[in-house]
Scaffold this active site. Structure first.
Site, PDB file in Angstrom:
ATOM      1  N   SER A 163       0.839  -1.205   0.000  1.00  0.00           N
ATOM      2  CA  SER A 163       0.000   0.000   0.000  1.00  0.00           C
ATOM      3  C   SER A 163       0.869   1.248   0.000  1.00  0.00           C
ATOM      4  O   SER A 163       0.622   2.202  -0.753  1.00  0.00           O
ATOM      5  CB  SER A 163      -0.890   0.072   1.247  1.00  0.00           C
ATOM      6  OG  SER A 163      -1.630  -1.084   1.377  1.00  0.00           O
ATOM      7  N   GLY A 195      -7.551  -9.289 -12.896  1.00  0.00           N
ATOM      8  CA  GLY A 195      -7.519 -10.657 -12.392  1.00  0.00           C
ATOM      9  C   GLY A 195      -6.195 -11.299 -12.753  1.00  0.00           C
ATOM     10  O   GLY A 195      -6.086 -12.036 -13.724  1.00  0.00           O
ATOM     11  N   ASP A 513       1.862  44.958 -10.399  1.00  0.00           N
ATOM     12  CA  ASP A 513       0.686  44.097 -10.276  1.00  0.00           C
ATOM     13  C   ASP A 513       1.113  42.641 -10.350  1.00  0.00           C
ATOM     14  O   ASP A 513       1.255  42.063 -11.413  1.00  0.00           O
ATOM     15  CB  ASP A 513      -0.330  44.419 -11.371  1.00  0.00           C
ATOM     16  CG  ASP A 513      -1.612  43.603 -11.193  1.00  0.00           C
ATOM     17  OD1 ASP A 513      -1.618  42.680 -10.355  1.00  0.00           O
ATOM     18  OD2 ASP A 513      -2.597  43.891 -11.888  1.00  0.00           O
ATOM     19  N   ASN A 515      -0.509  40.061  -9.434  1.00  0.00           N
ATOM     20  CA  ASN A 515      -1.646  39.135  -9.417  1.00  0.00           C
ATOM     21  C   ASN A 515      -1.272  37.855 -10.179  1.00  0.00           C
ATOM     22  O   ASN A 515      -0.947  37.902 -11.360  1.00  0.00           O
ATOM     23  CB  ASN A 515      -2.831  39.841 -10.089  1.00  0.00           C
ATOM     24  CG  ASN A 515      -4.120  39.055 -10.005  1.00  0.00           C
ATOM     25  OD1 ASN A 515      -4.096  37.856  -9.737  1.00  0.00           O
ATOM     26  ND2 ASN A 515      -5.234  39.728 -10.232  1.00  0.00           N
ATOM     27  N   LEU A 517      -2.894  35.744 -11.529  1.00  0.00           N
ATOM     28  CA  LEU A 517      -3.764  35.526 -12.688  1.00  0.00           C
ATOM     29  C   LEU A 517      -2.993  35.723 -13.999  1.00  0.00           C
ATOM     30  O   LEU A 517      -3.352  35.172 -15.029  1.00  0.00           O
ATOM     31  CB  LEU A 517      -4.913  36.547 -12.608  1.00  0.00           C
ATOM     32  CG  LEU A 517      -5.948  36.590 -13.702  1.00  0.00           C
ATOM     33  CD1 LEU A 517      -6.714  35.261 -13.749  1.00  0.00           C
ATOM     34  CD2 LEU A 517      -6.936  37.730 -13.452  1.00  0.00           C
ATOM     35  N   HIS A 518      -1.926  36.508 -13.934  1.00  0.00           N
ATOM     36  CA  HIS A 518      -1.204  36.862 -15.158  1.00  0.00           C
ATOM     37  C   HIS A 518       0.018  35.993 -15.414  1.00  0.00           C
ATOM     38  O   HIS A 518       0.729  36.204 -16.388  1.00  0.00           O
ATOM     39  CB  HIS A 518      -0.796  38.337 -15.111  1.00  0.00           C
ATOM     40  CG  HIS A 518      -1.951  39.237 -14.817  1.00  0.00           C
ATOM     41  ND1 HIS A 518      -3.010  39.371 -15.686  1.00  0.00           N
ATOM     42  CD2 HIS A 518      -2.247  40.017 -13.742  1.00  0.00           C
ATOM     43  CE1 HIS A 518      -3.899  40.205 -15.158  1.00  0.00           C
ATOM     44  NE2 HIS A 518      -3.467  40.590 -13.990  1.00  0.00           N
ATOM     45  N   ILE A 533      -3.735  35.511 -18.340  1.00  0.00           N
ATOM     46  CA  ILE A 533      -4.093  36.599 -19.269  1.00  0.00           C
ATOM     47  C   ILE A 533      -3.195  37.810 -19.027  1.00  0.00           C
ATOM     48  O   ILE A 533      -2.581  37.943 -17.969  1.00  0.00           O
ATOM     49  CB  ILE A 533      -5.578  36.993 -19.128  1.00  0.00           C
ATOM     50  CG1 ILE A 533      -5.895  37.478 -17.708  1.00  0.00           C
ATOM     51  CG2 ILE A 533      -6.485  35.829 -19.501  1.00  0.00           C
ATOM     52  CD1 ILE A 533      -7.297  38.053 -17.565  1.00  0.00           C
ATOM     53  N   GLY A 536      -4.805  44.051 -17.872  1.00  0.00           N
ATOM     54  CA  GLY A 536      -5.566  45.046 -18.623  1.00  0.00           C
ATOM     55  C   GLY A 536      -4.739  46.316 -18.779  1.00  0.00           C
ATOM     56  O   GLY A 536      -4.711  46.944 -19.839  1.00  0.00           O
ATOM     57  N   GLN A 728     -17.301  81.468   0.751  1.00  0.00           N
ATOM     58  CA  GLN A 728     -18.054  82.724   0.918  1.00  0.00           C
ATOM     59  C   GLN A 728     -17.901  83.609  -0.311  1.00  0.00           C
ATOM     60  O   GLN A 728     -18.831  84.234  -0.783  1.00  0.00           O
ATOM     61  CB  GLN A 728     -17.565  83.464   2.163  1.00  0.00           C
ATOM     62  CG  GLN A 728     -18.193  82.883   3.423  1.00  0.00           C
ATOM     63  CD  GLN A 728     -17.620  83.462   4.691  1.00  0.00           C
ATOM     64  OE1 GLN A 728     -16.648  84.227   4.650  1.00  0.00           O
ATOM     65  NE2 GLN A 728     -18.196  83.081   5.810  1.00  0.00           N
TER      66      GLN A 728
HETATM   67  C1  LIG Z   1      -7.401  49.333  -7.010  1.00  0.00           C
HETATM   68  C2  LIG Z   1      -6.329  48.666  -7.870  1.00  0.00           C
HETATM   69  C3  LIG Z   1      -6.604  47.238  -8.153  1.00  0.00           C
HETATM   70  C4  LIG Z   1      -5.957  46.718  -9.385  1.00  0.00           C
HETATM   71  C5  LIG Z   1      -6.314  45.262  -9.586  1.00  0.00           C
HETATM   72  C6  LIG Z   1      -5.868  44.824 -10.921  1.00  0.00           C
HETATM   73  C7  LIG Z   1      -6.302  43.417 -11.169  1.00  0.00           C
HETATM   74  C8  LIG Z   1      -5.634  42.918 -12.434  1.00  0.00           C
HETATM   75  O1  LIG Z   1      -4.505  42.142 -12.097  1.00  0.00           O
HETATM   76  C9  LIG Z   1      -6.667  42.118 -13.176  1.00  0.00           C
HETATM   77  C10 LIG Z   1      -6.542  42.304 -14.646  1.00  0.00           C
HETATM   78  O2  LIG Z   1      -5.747  43.009 -15.189  1.00  0.00           O
HETATM   79  S1  LIG Z   1      -7.681  41.423 -15.562  1.00  0.00           S
HETATM   80  C11 LIG Z   1      -7.310  41.825 -17.256  1.00  0.00           C
HETATM   81  C12 LIG Z   1      -8.068  42.965 -17.813  1.00  0.00           C
HETATM   82  N1  LIG Z   1      -9.500  42.835 -17.758  1.00  0.00           N
HETATM   83  C13 LIG Z   1     -10.162  41.962 -18.543  1.00  0.00           C
HETATM   84  O3  LIG Z   1      -9.611  41.203 -19.305  1.00  0.00           O
HETATM   85  C14 LIG Z   1     -11.667  42.002 -18.433  1.00  0.00           C
HETATM   86  C15 LIG Z   1     -12.271  41.895 -19.782  1.00  0.00           C
HETATM   87  N2  LIG Z   1     -13.714  42.024 -19.681  1.00  0.00           N
HETATM   88  C16 LIG Z   1     -14.530  40.975 -19.591  1.00  0.00           C
HETATM   89  O4  LIG Z   1     -14.081  39.834 -19.611  1.00  0.00           O
HETATM   90  C17 LIG Z   1     -16.002  41.243 -19.458  1.00  0.00           C
HETATM   91  O5  LIG Z   1     -16.274  42.567 -19.853  1.00  0.00           O
HETATM   92  C18 LIG Z   1     -16.530  41.061 -18.003  1.00  0.00           C
HETATM   93  C19 LIG Z   1     -16.286  39.622 -17.513  1.00  0.00           C
HETATM   94  C20 LIG Z   1     -15.845  42.045 -17.056  1.00  0.00           C
HETATM   95  C21 LIG Z   1     -18.028  41.329 -17.978  1.00  0.00           C
HETATM   96  O6  LIG Z   1     -18.624  40.485 -18.913  1.00  0.00           O
HETATM   97  P1  LIG Z   1     -20.126  39.987 -18.709  1.00  0.00           P
HETATM   98  O7  LIG Z   1     -20.296  39.398 -17.363  1.00  0.00           O
HETATM   99  O8  LIG Z   1     -20.478  39.161 -19.891  1.00  0.00           O
HETATM  100  O9  LIG Z   1     -20.922  41.334 -18.695  1.00  0.00           O
HETATM  101  P2  LIG Z   1     -21.907  41.911 -19.795  1.00  0.00           P
HETATM  102  O10 LIG Z   1     -23.073  40.998 -19.937  1.00  0.00           O
HETATM  103  O11 LIG Z   1     -21.139  42.321 -20.995  1.00  0.00           O
HETATM  104  O12 LIG Z   1     -22.395  43.222 -19.061  1.00  0.00           O
HETATM  105  C22 LIG Z   1     -23.101  43.132 -17.817  1.00  0.00           C
HETATM  106  C23 LIG Z   1     -23.015  44.457 -17.101  1.00  0.00           C
HETATM  107  O13 LIG Z   1     -21.657  44.687 -16.690  1.00  0.00           O
HETATM  108  C24 LIG Z   1     -21.158  45.889 -17.311  1.00  0.00           C
HETATM  109  N3  LIG Z   1     -19.784  45.601 -17.733  1.00  0.00           N
HETATM  110  C25 LIG Z   1     -19.401  44.774 -18.717  1.00  0.00           C
HETATM  111  N4  LIG Z   1     -18.056  44.794 -18.821  1.00  0.00           N
HETATM  112  C26 LIG Z   1     -17.606  45.642 -17.886  1.00  0.00           C
HETATM  113  C27 LIG Z   1     -16.325  46.098 -17.526  1.00  0.00           C
HETATM  114  N5  LIG Z   1     -15.213  45.685 -18.166  1.00  0.00           N
HETATM  115  N6  LIG Z   1     -16.210  47.001 -16.524  1.00  0.00           N
HETATM  116  C28 LIG Z   1     -17.312  47.467 -15.884  1.00  0.00           C
HETATM  117  N7  LIG Z   1     -18.586  47.074 -16.187  1.00  0.00           N
HETATM  118  C29 LIG Z   1     -18.710  46.173 -17.180  1.00  0.00           C
HETATM  119  C30 LIG Z   1     -22.056  46.150 -18.505  1.00  0.00           C
HETATM  120  O14 LIG Z   1     -22.091  47.520 -18.843  1.00  0.00           O
HETATM  121  C31 LIG Z   1     -23.393  45.626 -17.998  1.00  0.00           C
HETATM  122  O15 LIG Z   1     -23.955  46.581 -17.125  1.00  0.00           O
HETATM  123  P3  LIG Z   1     -25.298  47.356 -17.538  1.00  0.00           P
HETATM  124  O16 LIG Z   1     -26.246  46.302 -18.011  1.00  0.00           O
HETATM  125  O17 LIG Z   1     -25.708  48.046 -16.292  1.00  0.00           O
HETATM  126  O18 LIG Z   1     -24.863  48.277 -18.631  1.00  0.00           O
END
Ligand SMILES: CCCCCCC[C@@H](O)CC(=O)SCCNC(=O)CCNC(=O)[C@H](O)C(C)(C)COP(=O)(O)OP(=O)(O)OC[C@H]1O[C@@H](n2cnc3c(N)ncnc32)[C@H](O)[C@@H]1OP(=O)(O)O
Length: 740
Positions: A163, A195, A513, A515, A517-518, A533, A536, A728
């Site tokens: 085991s 078997g 940054d 994070n 995630l990148h 990814i 941004g 004022q």
């Molecule tokens: C303070 C310092 C902190 C720094 C931290 C930094 C962290 C970093 O390390 C992280 C990054 O760099 S991540 C990389 C860059 N960002 C991305 O790639 C995001 C790309 N965007 C998406 O995937 C989608 O828009 C997504 C997923 C965002 C949204 O997509 P959906 O869920 O499909 O939304 P959708 O149906 O299109 O819309 C729904 C409502 O959300 C609003 N919305 C959409 N995209 C938005 C966005 N990018 N930002 C803000 N709001 C957004 C829409 O307007 C909609 O709202 P409403 O119906 O009220 O208009």
């Protein structure tokens, strides 16, 4: 679909003189592989010798295949590999199958019983694989199978030695899978119910008959095929049934409230139910995933400690008694200071793709260049680095976003003063709005970066989208976010292409940054991404460089403010195409990924300073206000309409319009430009800022002359607050008795 074939592949199967090993060897041989049939020739306890490997090799050859027998012990792994190389010139697939049994109840297990079993199963698999690994690495291809057992997974009476060795093979396989991945070497583990002579007297006779080794072989063959992407996995197989394993871990519980609290056995006892509760269990696939969740929890404990130590601190802020995203509203962090040097300015420029081969590239990359300066978007670096040091997330008492699901949604940067190439700057953050977008929560966060004398250098707004945290009952829209504007529909005035490179995120992250995630594939997988990814802000910085080049002549003093929405993730290596349109002093831009044709930056614009003019800043958030053209028109009215100028001091109105508006508050900076209503320098100790509060629509009415400013003030629509003396003075200007 094509049949699963192994033509030109060389396979080694250890312990292939009988049972499962023989079945594997025959199956590989029948499907075109050249097979090394290894078997020591001993019985199931490892004693004696036979020519079993010759018989199996003969069977393969008789069926038209290619095979060679080998009688080396697996402890001479290199000799087995050499046999393959001597006969066939390569090693593509290794099935570690050889094994013996020395069953005894645990108390009666002798050193020899323990050692023999470990030497064949665990050490033997290690030695053969270690000899094969460099050959596979050189070929950039390899498939390795380890043979484990349900006795290892679950334990089995009388098999403590077996085991332990069998589960040891799983650990060995998991690490080989990680180390081999980049060389296209995959390693998987199979726990067969076969078997065979090893199992014939530990299974009921009727079941034994059904567990034919031939019914396990298909899984081993598929896992060994070049088209199979599986790596680092464990499977059970028997009777033609196959199933993959995964780890399941309870949500668990920290048995302390803050990082400084002790953990006691009593706390473990009292939390036992939660510790062992598998509701909403995690399924970590990698060490990184497992530890990432732990690290996030520890950060929370750390934040809890600082709140406990300093309950009156403004850090944390938040909405009292509220949990979930809404509790982030009002949270403040800072001021946090950040010191940087020319090296950091250069590193950032490199991170957003600046090159010496660009026109003027040298002035962003060489500190001794006469015009050495920071790119305008460098303003985000001191802010972000300070924010991450200030632990924004830890300061939120009732909300802890999952960082792998946190995406940058939108970004606004406004340069108030030239960015120094080295300085100590301090930044304060405030969460000014929290929106519920259904598919996610949106945090609108403002930052103010100041130099050591307290002068404002840059204002930024970070809109953060936390996927999956929506539907918490918050408002869907708000006024705080700096507006986006659609680009004109006509043909762009300029288009620029930039191909990011595979390590773009690895370079960009050094600017602050970090994070995962990148960069970390397993962390990215937790956020639902197939690979890490690009930041941004990296795409943003690249697009900003394009506008700087095409519309500012690379003169950073002409670049005033920039806004965008991150619409789709970008992968390192993809090509960014930036389309630009100039209208007045605003350059609209969008950015798309060439390879997919999808927009990644939308609604973006850069406000620039044209020769002899003052820049216009982003104005109030409101789609109702219409396009940028409306704002340009408003600007014209102010400068051209003498009536408007007469009604209220022109600078006053102009500053209302051009200063950035956040949450309906309009900041009037009386220091600049000279000739404002506040004449002369403010007295020492007097703050030069006054805040005007005005509804968006009334703002338009006021600026376009439809609303009398005095009436607006008297009716309370326009509010003035801030420094008493200046307030004022403004109130005097607005009251009906004043002479204008
Ligand atoms: C303070 C310092 C902190 C720094 C931290 C930094 C962290 C970093 O390390 C992280 C990054 O760099 S991540 C990389 C860059 N960002 C991305 O790639 C995001 C790309 N965007 C998406 O995937 C989608 O828009 C997504 C997923 C965002 C949204 O997509 P959906 O869920 O499909 O939304 P959708 O149906 O299109 O819309 C729904 C409502 O959300 C609003 N919305 C959409 N995209 C938005 C966005 N990018 N930002 C803000 N709001 C957004 C829409 O307007 C909609 O709202 P409403 O119906 O009220 O208009």
């Amino acid at each position: 679909m094509a049949p699963v074939r192994f033509d030109d592949k060389v396979v080694i199967v250890t312990g292939a003189g009988g049972g499962l090993g023989r079945t594997y060897a025959l199956a590989f041989g029948a499907r075109g592989a050249k097979v090394v049939v290894n078997d020591l020739g001993g019985d199931r306890s490892g004693q004696g010798s036979s020519r079993a490997a010759d018989r199996v090799a003969y069977e393969i050859k008789s069926a038209g295949g290619t095979a060679v027998a080998n009688y080396d012990t697996v402890e001479d792994g290199d000799k087995i590999i050499q046999t393959a190389l001597d006969n066939f010139g390569r090693v593509d697939i290794l099935v570690n199958n050889a094994g013996i049994l020395r069953d005894k109840s645990f108390a009666r297990t002798s050193d020899t019983d323990w050692d023999m079993v470990h030497r064949v199963h665990l050490r033997g698999s290690f030695l053969v694989t270690r000899a094969a690994f460099p050959v596979m690495k050189k070929q950039n291809f390899g498939r390795i199978i380890m043979t484990s057992s349900s006795s290892g997974i679950y334990g089995n009476f009388g098999q403590s030695n077996y085991s332990a060795a069998k589960l040891g093979l799983l650990g060995l396989s998991n690490t080989i899978a990680i180390e081999g991945q980049k060389y296209n070497i995959h390693c998987n583990t199979v726990a067969p119910y076969g078997g065979t002579r090893l199992t014939e007297d530990v299974m009921p006779p009727d079941m034994y008959k059904e567990l034919k080794p031939e019914l396990v072989a298909p899984l081993v063959l598929w896992l060994s095929h070049e088209d199979c992407e599986e790596n680092g996995s464990l499977f059970e197989a028997g009777g033609g049934w196959f199933g993959k394993y995964r780890w399941e871990r309870a949500q668990g519980k920290f048995c302390r409230e803050t990082i400084n609290d002790p953990v006691t056995p009593e706390a473990v006892r009292d939390n036992w139910e939660t510790i062992t509760d598998f509701t909403d269990a995690h399924h970590p696939g990698t060490n990184h995933e497992a530890s990432a969740l732990l690290v996030m929890g520890l950060q929370d404990l750390k934040a809890a400690a600082s709140i406990k130590a300093n309950p009156t601190s403004s850090a944390g802020g938040g909405t009292a008694g509220v949990s979930g995203p809404m509790s982030a509203l009002g949270v403040t962090v800072g001021p946090e200071s950040y010191t940087y040097h020319p090296k950091d300015v250069i590193l950032y420029a490199l991170g957003v793709g600046t090159s010496l081969s660009d026109e003027d590239g040298i002035k962003f990359l060489y500190e001794n260049e006469e015009e050495f300066c920071a790119l305008p978007t460098f303003a985000i670096v001191p802010a972000q680095t300070a924010m991450m040091g200030g632990n924004l997330w830890g300061s939120m008492k009732g909300y802890s976003p999952n960082l792998s699901k946190l995406l940058h949604g939108e970004m606004y940067v406004e340069n108030i003063k030239p960015l120094p190439t080295s300085a100590t700057l301090s930044t304060e953050f405030k969460v000014v709005d929290v929106l519920d977008k259904g598919s996610g929560a949106v945090l609108v966060t403002d930052s103010y970066t100041k130099d050591s004398s307290g002068s404002l250098i840059a204002k930024c707004q970070w809109v953060l989208f936390i996927v999956g945290d929506g539907n918490f009952g918050g408002p869907r829209s708000g006024k705080a976010a700096v507006p986006l504007f659609d680009a004109p529909t006509r043909t762009p005035d300029a288009t620029e292409e930039f191909k990011t490179y595979g390590d773009q995120a690895a370079l960009y992250r050094l600017s602050g940054d970090r994070n995962p995630l990148h960069i970390d594939p397993s962390f990215a997988a937790m956020g639902g991404f197939s690979e890490p990814i690009l930041h941004g802000l990296c795409s943003y910085g690249i697009a900003a460089r394009m506008v700087l080049k095409r519309f500012c002549g690379n003169d950073v003093s002409k670049f005033k403010a920039i806004k965008t929405r991150f619409a789709k993730p970008v992968l390192p290596g993809q090509t960014l195409v930036t389309d630009m349109w100039k209208e007045g002093s605003r350059v609209f831009y969008t950015c798309r990924v060439k390879e997919t044709g999808k927009d990644c930056l939308t609604g973006g614009y850069v406000d620039i300073v044209e020769d002899g003019t003052t820049s216009t800043m982003a104005t109030s958030p409101s789609a109702k206000l219409g396009s940028a053209a409306v704002f340009q028109e408003m600007g014209k009215r102010i400068s051209q309409d003498p009536d408007v100028v007469k009604k209220v001091n022109a600078v006053f109105l102009y500053k209302i319009m051009v200063n950035k508006a956040l949450a309906g508050q309009w900041t009037l900076d009386l220091k600049t430009p000279p000739g404002s209503i506040y004449e002369g320098e403010p007295k020492s100790g007097v703050k030069p800022d006054v805040t005007l509060t005005l509804d968006d629509e009334d703002m338009v009415a006021l600026v376009t002359g439809k609303l009398n400013p005095q009436k607006a003030f008297m009716s309370g629509k326009l509010k003035v607050s801030g420094n008493i003396m200046l307030t004022q003075k403004l109130q005097g200007l607005l009251s009906p008795s004043s002479k204008m």
